[in-house]
Design a protein around this motif. Structure first.
Motif: not given
Length: 290
Positions: A251-274
């Motif tokens: 639906i939004r051409p040219g977009t993708t999931l996180a993990g690349g240069r466009n948007c990297a989300v540190p996985d340690q944030l999940l531990a902080e949520m828990y």
């Protein structure tokens, strides 16, 4: 590794099923995702089951439109009990509001000479919630407009000739609903508020008073400078940092999931949520004992 806590599936306005999104997340080498469909958690079980088989952590998630005074904003809910009866009833009310608005939008379009049947809308929406993005796709398919942006600017967005408001909860009500279901409430894509003239510092301060848990710091369109502003606000109010791609698929051409240069989300944030949830539960347990 990266995580992606803002993804839409075919259960709302995305083009991929939860299972397909899990498969794509593994290809992107993500360690955790959340399916955050609009006003529904119907895709959570499928995503969780697919994630279990793929070795991917899947959080319960949802995205809600809410009111804060005269401003409409989006909240993301995480790690709540997606089967809790009160929460499901609240979502049902939102879904009924969507259906009522859809019918009124189609009638407004009909009065302007644009014929779209409800059956057409339900067919293009598939198994999930139908809404304005699906109507926009029908307008494109009928040659009325060329793009999603044009559909919203001319017809469906606030000020458009077929715009119709719908029932939504206040921010305080939505935060309380998420908390009573055992979850965390996070402000979604805050830059959209700033672009529409909102004072992000004032909004975050007000939401913090209403027990907001976090803010979506990592997002594809957030500039480095704006991210610094959000990090400062998160530290100032002791808010969790989260992030995600807001991926909708084709639906939004040219977009993708996180993990690349466009948007990297540190996985340690999940531990902080828990950890934040664990502290809250300890506090509640102590209060009950006292």
């Amino acid at each position: 590794m990266s995580i992606d806590l803002h993804i839409h599936s075919t259960f709302s306005d995305g083009s991929m099923t939860p299972t397909e999104l899990v498969r794509l997340a593994r290809q992107r080498r993500l360690s955790a995702i959340a399916i955050t469909d609009h006003d529904t958690t119907d895709g959570v079980d499928e995503a969780t089951e697919a994630g279990r088989g793929a070795g991917l952590t899947v959080l319960s998630g949802v995205e809600l439109s809410v009111k804060l005074e005269s401003t409409t904003l989006h909240l993301l809910g995480y790690l709540f009990d997606h089967r809790q009866p009160e929460f499901l009833q609240a979502l049902q009310s939102l879904q009924e509001g969507r259906l009522t608005r859809n019918r009124r939008i189609l009638e407004a379009l009909r009065q302007q000479g644009i014929e779209i049947e409800l059956d057409e809308l339900l067919e293009i929406a598939g198994p999930g919630q139908s809404g304005r993005p699906h109507i926009a796709r029908l307008l494109i398919g009928k040659g009325v407009v060329r793009t999603m942006d044009e559909a919203f600017d001319v017809f469906l967005g606030q000020g458009g000739s077929a715009y119709v408001p719908r029932f939504i909860y206040s921010a305080a009500e939505a935060i309380s609903l998420i908390h009573r279901a055992g979850g965390l409430a996070v402000l979604a894509h805050p830059q959209q508020l700033e672009k529409s003239g909102g004072n992000i510092s004032r909004i975050v301060t007000t939401l913090h008073r209403q027990r907001l848990d976090g803010i979506e710091v990592y997002y594809p369109t957030h500039s480095r400078q704006f991210r610094k502003t959000l990090l400062r606000l998160a530290q100032q109010h002791d808010l969790l940092r989260t992030g995600g791609s807001d991926y909708h698929g084709a639906i939004r051409p040219g977009t993708t999931l996180a993990g690349g240069r466009n948007c990297a989300v540190p996985d340690q944030l999940l531990a902080e949520m828990y950890e934040r949830l664990a502290r809250r539960r300890e506090t509640l347990a102590t209060e009950l004992i006292q």
